[in-house]
Design an enzyme around this catalytic site. Structure first.
Site: not given
Lengths: 99, 488
Positions: B80, B155, B179
Site C-alpha cells: 500500500k 482505503s 481500511s
C-alpha cells in the site's frame, strides 16, 4: 447550522487551509451535517467516565541515551522543494514578510 | 512453469525446493499486472526491474538451505502506498507527496525483504487512507475485479484488488477504521487488522496514530497467517509496538466445538442488505455444523462508534497532517509570505475529503470545543472498549458481517460524506478498542463477494485465524474473478 461561515474560516485559518468563496457554502453544509450527526454522543452521560487516549497499557518507553547512526544530511534534505547549501528555503518572515 | 493460482504457501514450497525460480514467479506476477491492471488500476507504481533483480539474486546467490530459512522466499508482494519505501516512490495517494522518495523503508517493508519477499509495486488507496472506496485517490480509480462498475472498498482498495485479481498472492494494507477489512470483504479476499501495537507503524504514513495498524491481504487464511508472522513483533522504532512474540508461521489448531462465538445483536439489525444477511446466516449455520456454540450478545454502544471514530480519527489526522507544509518535502505552491505559502500548498496539495477531515479535526480540537467533541469522544471510546471487555467475559470470539452491504457503484456515496462514513459501521469499533479483526470471504451473492468479520480479545490473532481456517476448509472452494484475463 452548527457552524457559521465565520467558524469555517476561523478553523481553516487554524489549519492553514485557504477556502475559496465558491467552496464555503458546501464546506459549511457538510461539516454542519457531520457535526449534527456527532451530536448523538450527547445522549450519553460520560461525567464519570475516564477518557481513552490509547489502548496499549504501557507508559513511558525508555531506551539508552546513545547516539545512533542517523540519516546523512544530503539524504534527509533530498525531498525539499527548495534547498540551498544544505538548508530549506522559505519565504521571508521578518521585515514585513510575515503577518 | 510458475502459476499464480498457487497460494503463497505453495509458491514458497516450490521456490525452496527449486521446482520454480523466484524469477519465474515474479515474471508471472508482472505479466499478470501488465495483462489485467489497465482494467483494475490497483498499481500506482510497478518496479519491474527492481523486482526481477531481487528475484534473480534469490535464485543465483542463495543455497537451498538459505532459501529454506526465508519464509517468503521469492513471493511477489504489493505494498500500500502509505508505507514508505526507499526503492519506490511513496505518495499516500496524495498530490502533496508527488515525487516524494523516502530515505528509509518502513519496518514492515524491511521485514518483508528480510523474509525473501519481492515487493513488485505500490498500490492505490484513498488519499492518506481517508475513505472507504479508493475513490479519493489523487491519481486513479481502482475497480472491483468482480464488477468494474463497482468500488473495491477502501482505503486499501489497491491491495485488495491486486490480490483478488491474482496479480500478487499477498499484499500489505493499513486499517484505521476498516481500511483492510472493508476492501477485503468487497473484493472477496482475506484481510486482517492485527491488535493495536502488534505490527510496527514505523514508516506507515500517519493518519490517526492511536488507531492505525498495518495488516495482511491474502487469498487463503494460511497465507494471511504466513504474512502476519513475518510482520508482527516488537520494533524499537515504534514506541507503541507491543513486546510479545510474533504470531505463529502456520495456523494454530483450534477446536471449533470448544468455541463460544458471540453474535452482537447491534450488528444483525435492520440496516443490513438482506442478501448479505442471508449469506452470513449460511456461514453461521456452517459454524454451528462445526460444533461451535453461537451466543447472542450485546455491544450496546455500537451506535455511537462512527461519531466517536470520526472525531478521534480526524482530530489525530489534523495534527498528523500539519507536517505537510511545503518546506521539507513534497509539493509547494509559492506565495510572497510564509503563512500564505502554507495555505496555498495545503489547499492545492490535499484533496477535498482530506481538507474536510482536517477542518473537522481542527474544529474538534480548537479552544472552546475540545471538551465537547474530542474529550467526549475519548470517553465514549472507553465505553466502547468496556462493551468488548464485557462481551469477551462470555465468549471467545465475535462474528459479524464485515460490511452491511455489497460493493457499491462509483459515485454512489460521493454526494454525502456521512453515507460514506457509515460504510465502516461494523469495522470502526475494533480500531477504537484496539482489537484484532479479520474479514474472510464466505461466498458470492449476485456475483459479488460477502465477507464475515471475526473479532477477538487483544493479541488473540491466532484464535481468529484458527477458526477462519476451520470455516474456510468446509466452505466451497472459491472462484476468482478475471480468470480469463483482461478481456473477461
Amino acid at each position: 447550522m452548527l457552524l457559521s461561515k465565520e467558524d469555517v474560516l476561523h478553523v481553516a485559518n487554524l489549519a492553514r487551509l485557504s477556502v475559496e468563496p465558491s467552496e464555503l457554502q458546501e464546506i459549511q453544509d457538510t461539516l454542519s451535517r457531520v457535526l449534527e450527526y456527532i451530536d448523538l454522543l450527547n445522549e450519553l452521560d460520560t461525567e464519570q467516565v475516564v477518557p481513552t487516549s490509547q489502548v496499549v497499557e504501557q507508559h513511558t518507553v525508555w531506551r539508552s541515551d546513545q547516539v545512533e547512526k542517523s540519516l546523512p544530511i544530503a539524504l534527509a534534505i533530498q525531498n525539499g522543494p527548495q534547498v540551498v547549501t544544505g538548508m530549506f528555503v522559505v519565504p521571508k518572515i521578518l521585515d514585513g514578510g510575515g503577518q | 512453469m510458475a502459476s499464480l493460482t498457487w497460494d503463497a504457501v505453495e509458491m514458497v514450497r516450490r521456490v525452496q525446493s527449486g521446482e520454480v525460480s523466484a524469477l519465474e514467479l515474479v515474471d508471472a506476477a508482472l505479466e499478470r499486472i501488465a495483462d489485467v491492471d489497465a482494467n483494475i488500476g490497483a498499481f500506482l507504481y510497478v518496479d519491474d526491474n527492481g523486482a526481477r533483480d531481487a528475484a534473480s539474486r534469490i535464485d543465483s546467490d542463495l543455497t537451498r538451505e538459505q532459501k529454506e530459512r526465508l519464509p517468503l522466499a521469492g513471493i511477489p508482494v504489493a505494498i500500500k502506498d502509505n508505507l514508505v519505501t526507499r526503492e519506490m516512490p511513496t505518495t499516500a495517494g496524495s498530490k502533496i507527496l508527488e515525487g516524494f522518495r523516502s530515505p528509509y523503508n518502513a519496518t514492515v517493508v524491511e521485514r518483508l525483504l528480510a523474509a525473501g519477499a519481492i515487493p513488485v509495486g505500490k498500490v492505490n488507496l484513498d488519499e492518506f487512507a481517508m475513505g472507504s472506496s479508493t475513490e479519493h485517490s489523487a491519481y486513479q480509480v481502482t475497480r472491483n475485479p468482480w464488477d468494474p462498475t463497482r468500488v473495491p472498498g477502501g482505503s486499501s482498495g489497491g491491495s485488495a484488488a491486486a490480490v483478488a485479481a491474482g496479480m500478487v498472492p499477498l499484499a500489505l494494507g493499513s486499517d484505521t477504521g476498516g481500511s483492510i477489512r472493508t476492501p477485503a470483504s468487497y473484493c472477496g479476499v482475506v484481510g486482517m487488522k492485527p491488535t493495536y501495537g502488534r505490527v510496527s507503524r514505523y514508516g506507515l504514513i500517519a493518519f490517526a496514530s492511536s488507531l492505525d495498524q498495518v495488516g495482511p491481504f491474502a487469498r487463503t487464511v494460511r497465507d494471511a497467517v504466513l504474512l502476519l508472522h513475518v510482520i508482527t513483533g516488537k520494533d524499537p522504532h515504534d514506541a507503541t509496538s507491543v513486546d510479545v512474540m510474533p504470531t505463529q508461521a502456520t495456523v494454530a489448531a483450534v477446536e471449533p466445538s470448544r468455541m463460544r462465538i458471540g453474535l452482537p445483536e447491534e450488528y444483525f439489525g435492520d440496516g443490513i442488505d438482506p442478501k448479505v444477511r442471508t449469506r452470513v446466516d449460511g456461514a453461521l449455520e456452517t459454524l454451528r455444523g462445526l460444533g461451535a456454540t453461537l451466543v447472542p450478545i450485546s455491544l450496546p454502544h455500537t451506535r455511537y462508534a462512527i461519531a466517536t471514530y470520526y472525531l478521534i480519527a480526524n482530530a489525530e489526522a489534523s495534527s498528523n497532517l500539519s507536517r505537510y507544509d511545503g518546506v521539507r518535502y513534497g509539493f509547494r505552491e509559492a506565495a510572497p509570505d510564509l503563512i500564505q505559502m502554507y495555505a496555498n500548498t495545503r489547499s492545492l496539495g490535499f484533496g477535498r475529503e482530506v481538507r474536510r477531515r482536517i477542518l473537522l479535526g481542527t474544529h474538534a480540537l480548537s479552544a472552546g470545543y475540545y471538551d465537547a467533541y474530542y474529550l467526549k469522544a475519548q470517553k465514549v471510546r472507553t465505553l466502547i472498549r468496556r462493551d468488548f471487555e464485557q462481551a469477551f467475559s462470555q465468549v471467545d470470539l465475535i462474528v459479524t458481517p464485515t460490511v452491511p452491504d455489497l460493493p457499491f457503484k462509483f459515485g454512489e456515496r460521493e454526494v454525502d460524506p456521512l453515507q460514506m462514513y457509515l460504510t465502516d459501521i461494523f469495522t470502526v469499533t475494533t480500531n477504537l478498542a484496539g482489537l484484532p479483526g479479520l474479514s474472510q470471504p464466505i461466498g458470492l451473492t449476485d456475483g459479488l463477494p460477502v465477507g464475515l468479520q471475526w473479532i477477538a480479545p487483544a493479541l488473540q490473532e491466532e484464535r481468529i485465524l484458527g477458526m477462519a481456517q476451520a470455516l474456510e476448509s468446509v466452505l466451497p472452494v472459491p472462484s476468482w474473478p478475471m480468470q480469463g484475463g483482461s478481456s473477461q
